[in-house]
Design a protein around this motif. Sequence first.
Motif, PDB file in Angstrom:
ATOM      1  N   GLN A  51      31.775  58.704  34.792  1.00 37.75           N
ATOM      2  CA  GLN A  51      30.423  58.591  35.340  1.00 37.75           C
ATOM      3  C   GLN A  51      29.653  57.518  34.578  1.00 37.75           C
ATOM      4  OE1 GLN A  51      27.452  61.923  34.784  1.00 37.75           O
ATOM      5  NE2 GLN A  51      27.962  62.247  36.941  1.00 37.75           N
ATOM      6  N   GLN A  55      26.114  55.570  33.824  1.00 41.54           N
ATOM      7  CA  GLN A  55      24.679  55.830  33.901  1.00 41.54           C
ATOM      8  C   GLN A  55      23.907  54.809  33.069  1.00 41.54           C
ATOM      9  OE1 GLN A  55      24.480  59.677  32.071  1.00 41.54           O
ATOM     10  NE2 GLN A  55      24.978  60.790  33.945  1.00 41.54           N
ATOM     11  N   PRO A  56      22.706  54.446  33.500  1.00 42.32           N
ATOM     12  CA  PRO A  56      21.826  53.672  32.618  1.00 42.32           C
ATOM     13  C   PRO A  56      21.274  54.608  31.548  1.00 42.32           C
ATOM     14  CG  PRO A  56      20.682  54.216  34.651  1.00 42.32           C
ATOM     15  CD  PRO A  56      22.095  54.711  34.822  1.00 42.32           C
ATOM     16  N   THR A  57      21.012  54.103  30.361  1.00 40.04           N
ATOM     17  CA  THR A  57      20.372  54.929  29.340  1.00 40.04           C
ATOM     18  C   THR A  57      18.892  55.077  29.675  1.00 40.04           C
ATOM     19  OG1 THR A  57      19.875  53.011  27.946  1.00 40.04           O
ATOM     20  CG2 THR A  57      21.986  54.122  27.574  1.00 40.04           C
ATOM     21  N   TRP A  58      18.281  56.148  29.192  1.00 35.05           N
ATOM     22  CA  TRP A  58      16.860  56.366  29.456  1.00 35.05           C
ATOM     23  C   TRP A  58      16.023  55.243  28.861  1.00 35.05           C
ATOM     24  CZ3 TRP A  58      15.197  59.382  33.074  1.00 35.05           C
ATOM     25  CH2 TRP A  58      15.936  60.513  33.446  1.00 35.05           C
ATOM     26  N   TYR A  86      23.903  50.872  28.992  1.00 29.76           N
ATOM     27  CA  TYR A  86      24.530  51.874  29.850  1.00 29.76           C
ATOM     28  C   TYR A  86      25.478  52.750  29.052  1.00 29.76           C
ATOM     29  CZ  TYR A  86      22.814  48.807  33.536  1.00 29.76           C
ATOM     30  OH  TYR A  86      22.003  48.052  34.347  1.00 29.76           O
ATOM     31  N   GLU A  94      33.997  52.180  37.389  1.00 28.67           N
ATOM     32  CA  GLU A  94      32.715  52.498  36.734  1.00 28.67           C
ATOM     33  C   GLU A  94      31.957  51.232  36.339  1.00 28.67           C
ATOM     34  OE1 GLU A  94      31.545  55.497  36.856  1.00 28.67           O
ATOM     35  OE2 GLU A  94      33.438  56.098  37.772  1.00 28.67           O
ATOM     36  N   HIS A 105      30.030  50.118  39.163  1.00 34.84           N
ATOM     37  CA  HIS A 105      28.725  50.777  39.253  1.00 34.84           C
ATOM     38  C   HIS A 105      27.697  50.059  38.372  1.00 34.84           C
ATOM     39  CE1 HIS A 105      29.335  54.222  41.792  1.00 34.84           C
ATOM     40  NE2 HIS A 105      30.381  54.653  41.095  1.00 34.84           N
ATOM     41  N   TYR A 118      24.129  48.520  39.343  1.00 37.26           N
ATOM     42  CA  TYR A 118      22.876  48.863  38.670  1.00 37.26           C
ATOM     43  C   TYR A 118      22.145  47.608  38.191  1.00 37.26           C
ATOM     44  CZ  TYR A 118      25.071  53.516  38.290  1.00 37.26           C
ATOM     45  OH  TYR A 118      25.693  54.709  38.549  1.00 37.26           O
ATOM     46  N   GLY A 152      19.282  56.994  41.808  1.00 36.66           N
ATOM     47  CA  GLY A 152      19.735  58.267  41.260  1.00 36.66           C
ATOM     48  C   GLY A 152      19.323  59.446  42.125  1.00 36.66           C
ATOM     49  N   TYR A 177      21.353  59.375  45.387  1.00 33.79           N
ATOM     50  CA  TYR A 177      22.754  59.711  45.141  1.00 33.79           C
ATOM     51  C   TYR A 177      22.936  61.227  45.096  1.00 33.79           C
ATOM     52  CZ  TYR A 177      27.488  59.314  43.257  1.00 33.79           C
ATOM     53  OH  TYR A 177      28.847  59.397  43.084  1.00 33.79           O
TER      54      TYR A 177
END
Length: 211
Positions: A66, A68-71, A83, A115, A118, A122, A134, A137
Amino acid sequence: MRRKLKLLFLAIIAVFLVVHILKEPKTTIPKSIQDEVEIALGHFSELEGIPIAFKFKKNIKKSVMQAQPTWSGLLKPRSKRSYVILISEKFKISGAEFKTVDVPRDVLIGWIGHELGHVMDYQERGNLNLIGFGIRYVLLKEFVKKAERAADSFAVSRGMSEYILKTKRFILNHSEIDDVYKARIKQYYLSPDEIMEMVEHQDSIRDNNLL
């Protein structure tokens, strides 16, 4: 007293956010998959300099990996984003359990390449668009299909077609993998035939440009 506690709580959150925003992110790769990650990253020159942390996780729901971008990255310009790619230590489907690092090498490279596809997707989105991504999705099946096929397409267009095909065939042709999971792969991702069509189209464009 309650007011003081509330202010203290808010101050702690503010410090936490500031530390994470100012902390310089960097690419980190577990040694057990370093070669495979570096091979996959080698196909994505656009991601050079973009911090991506590869991390193992005990279990990822409905997935093996998976991205994901970091917060903290969502609070920065896209050129400063970072990420994380989470990798399940094991995946179990219909009673058959596999250690992710024990799958065939090219299959693992293909999974990682998907990945990174992805991450490419992003990177083309603004922060608000990425947050909306997000939400959609999670809520919309058709959007899941669009996102997964886009990730496959990014990987294939970067020369990873053979790896992506091996990953698909590993899943679709594995007798112990549940048919429900195979159906999900067929529903949301590019099929092997579609990947081959993409490759033929790319080859045709390249040949025409050489004329």
